[in-house]
Design an enzyme around this catalytic site. Structure first.
Site, PDB file in Angstrom:
ATOM      1  N   SER A 103       0.828  -1.199   0.000  1.00 44.85           N
ATOM      2  CA  SER A 103       0.000   0.000   0.000  1.00 44.85           C
ATOM      3  C   SER A 103       0.871   1.261   0.000  1.00 44.85           C
ATOM      4  CB  SER A 103      -0.963  -0.060   1.185  1.00 44.85           C
ATOM      5  OG  SER A 103      -2.119   0.642   0.868  1.00 44.85           O
ATOM      6  N   HIS A 136      -7.860  -5.645   1.411  1.00 47.88           N
ATOM      7  CA  HIS A 136      -6.631  -4.862   1.311  1.00 47.88           C
ATOM      8  C   HIS A 136      -5.665  -5.292   2.421  1.00 47.88           C
ATOM      9  CE1 HIS A 136      -4.231  -1.294   0.531  1.00 47.88           C
ATOM     10  NE2 HIS A 136      -4.266  -0.981   1.798  1.00 47.88           N
TER      11      HIS A 136
HETATM   12  C1  GCU Z   1      -5.307   4.688   2.427  1.00 48.86           C
HETATM   13  C2  GCU Z   1      -4.835   5.475   1.237  1.00 48.86           C
HETATM   14  C3  GCU Z   1      -4.127   4.602   0.215  1.00 48.86           C
HETATM   15  C4  GCU Z   1      -3.059   3.763   0.883  1.00 48.86           C
HETATM   16  C5  GCU Z   1      -3.649   2.997   2.036  1.00 48.86           C
HETATM   17  C6  GCU Z   1      -2.647   2.176   2.850  1.00 48.86           C
HETATM   18  O1  GCU Z   1      -6.372   3.849   2.046  1.00 48.86           O
HETATM   19  O2  GCU Z   1      -5.935   6.135   0.687  1.00 48.86           O
HETATM   20  O3  GCU Z   1      -3.549   5.385  -0.786  1.00 48.86           O
HETATM   21  O4  GCU Z   1      -2.458   2.920  -0.059  1.00 48.86           O
HETATM   22  O5  GCU Z   1      -4.256   3.901   2.937  1.00 48.86           O
HETATM   23  O6  GCU Z   1      -1.479   2.557   2.943  1.00 48.86           O
HETATM   24  O7  GCU Z   1      -3.059   1.141   3.408  1.00 48.86           O
END
Ligand code: GCU
Length: 387
Positions: A223, A365
């Site tokens: 992420s 996620h």
């Molecule tokens: C949030 C953010 C993302 C990122 C994520 C993470 O959702 O909007 O851009 O990738 O956090 O780091 O888990």
């Protein structure tokens, strides 16, 4: 009022494929002076530096590489870690510039199965520190260090907060203390740049640790950490492999699709991640001189593995896949042909025997042992198990 505004904002994000606007991607193989790039030489001498600069100026900021001193200290070690399977080193990397110091705490487990230098996966840990605790009290799937070691890989990790705390009010407490001038520049480094910078300092350390094969370092992140791993591998060509897990917007996904998270949203929620210039592209994706396929292209000809999770539409799985596909032409200059099919593979059908690799894992996620298992196969494939 707050709740209403929030709901309006969330609804403003598109999850409907039919509402993806028409877009034209910037061409990786045409230079700013309209010259077509037909060979490696023009790519490396002209176009690659141009694109790198565009990403620096418009998105991630500069990457200052000077400092007065770097030193490495093994603060603790245990040759009987993981029931004798690993040699644990806790390394304190200190970088000094004028009277300021940045300290990176590196946790490193090296397999003891032979005396050969080991390939390593370096994780940029953006989540809880307990995931990479050297005592392994918590054995989370986010960093299955035992699994890496069992497969002959060293497992290394550092936490992003050593470089830049992940908060708009204190992200300057780290690398930016060494480079305060960066804060005055619209193309100055911010948090994601600082995390990538940290990965390169760990690379400096690997180059002088005889137990590590510094020619076989995979930089990995999830992420926001996966945005940083891509930027690190784009900047620093010593990284042999790049893993970008569920990195989404301003990571591996194309911005122009405006699917899931968008630039305006990321810049509002996380103003401390990207440089000031990036804010100019809020709701103006089409005016960016780059898109994220060009970030992947900067890693060529080195292998890149990007992933998604089926329930994580925020990170735009299709846009991630298209980003890899649109980077293929740069790999083709090096005669490296990817094995990615024209459209995204089914969920849980990894394509890892490929210079550009991809999977869409079923689920949320996250980064799990499913993801890591495939990263290992990918590295095995590229290193031909020759270790
Ligand atoms: C949030 C953010 C993302 C990122 C994520 C993470 O959702 O909007 O851009 O990738 O956090 O780091 O888990």
């Amino acid at each position: 009022l707050f709740v209403t505004t929030l709901i309006t904002r969330i609804q403003a994000q598109n999850y409907d494929e039919r509402k993806v606007p028409r877009y034209t991607l910037p061409e990786p193989l045409t230079t700013s002076s309209d010259m077509e790039v037909k060979n490696i030489k023009t790519w490396e001498k002209v176009r690659r530096p141009e694109i790198l600069q565009l990403f620096e100026d418009n998105i991630y900021g500069q990457m200052p590489e000077y400092y007065d001193k770097i030193s490495y200290e093994i603060t603790s070690e245990d040759k009987t870690a993981m029931n004798g399977k690993a040699h644990l080193k806790q390394v304190l990397i200190r970088i000094t510039q004028k009277d300021k110091v940045v300290k990176i705490n590196l946790t490193l487990f090296i397999p003891q199965n032979s005396t050969k230098p080991k390939p390593v996966f370096l994780l940029i840990n953006n989540r809880g520190k307990e995931n990479t605790d050297p005592e392994r009290k918590v054995k989370s799937e986010f960093w299955p260090a035992e699994m890496l070691v069992d497969n002959g890989y060293a497992a290394a990790a550092f936490h992003v907060s050593d470089l830049a705390p992940d908060h708009k009010d204190n992200y300057t407490n780290g690398v930016l203390q060494l480079y305060p001038e960066q804060l005055k520049m619209d193309n100055g480094m911010k948090a994601i740049g600082a995390w990538a910078w940290g990965a390169s300092r760990v690379m400096d350390y690997f180059e002088q640790d005889k137990d590590i094969d510094a020619k076989r370092v995979a930089v990995a992140g999830h992420s926001r950490g996966g945005k940083a791993s891509l930027w690190a591998a784009a900047q620093d060509q010593r990284f042999a492999i790049c893993i970008s897990n569920c990195s989404g917007n301003t990571g591996a996904a194309l911005s122009r699709r405006q699917f899931g998270e968008r630039i305006a949203r990321i810049n509002t929620s996380f103003p401390h991640w990207f440089n000031n210039n990036y804010k100019k592209f809020n709701d103006k994706e089409d005016s960016l001189p780059v898109d994220q396929h060009m970030l992947i292209a900067l890693v060529a000809p080195r292998p890149v593995y990007a992933t998604n999770a089926s329930k994580d539409l925020w990170a735009d799985p299709t846009g991630t896949y298209l980003s890899l596909k649109n980077a293929e032409k740069v790999y083709a200059l090096y005669h490296r042909k990817s094995a990615l099919p024209p459209s995204p593979p089914n969920i849980n059908e990894p394509v890892y025997r490929s210079i550009l690799a991809y999977h869409n894992r079923e689920g949320e996620h996250n980064m799990t042992s499913y993801d890591w298992g495939n990263f290992i196969k990918f590295a095995d494939y590229h290193y031909k198990k020759g270790r």
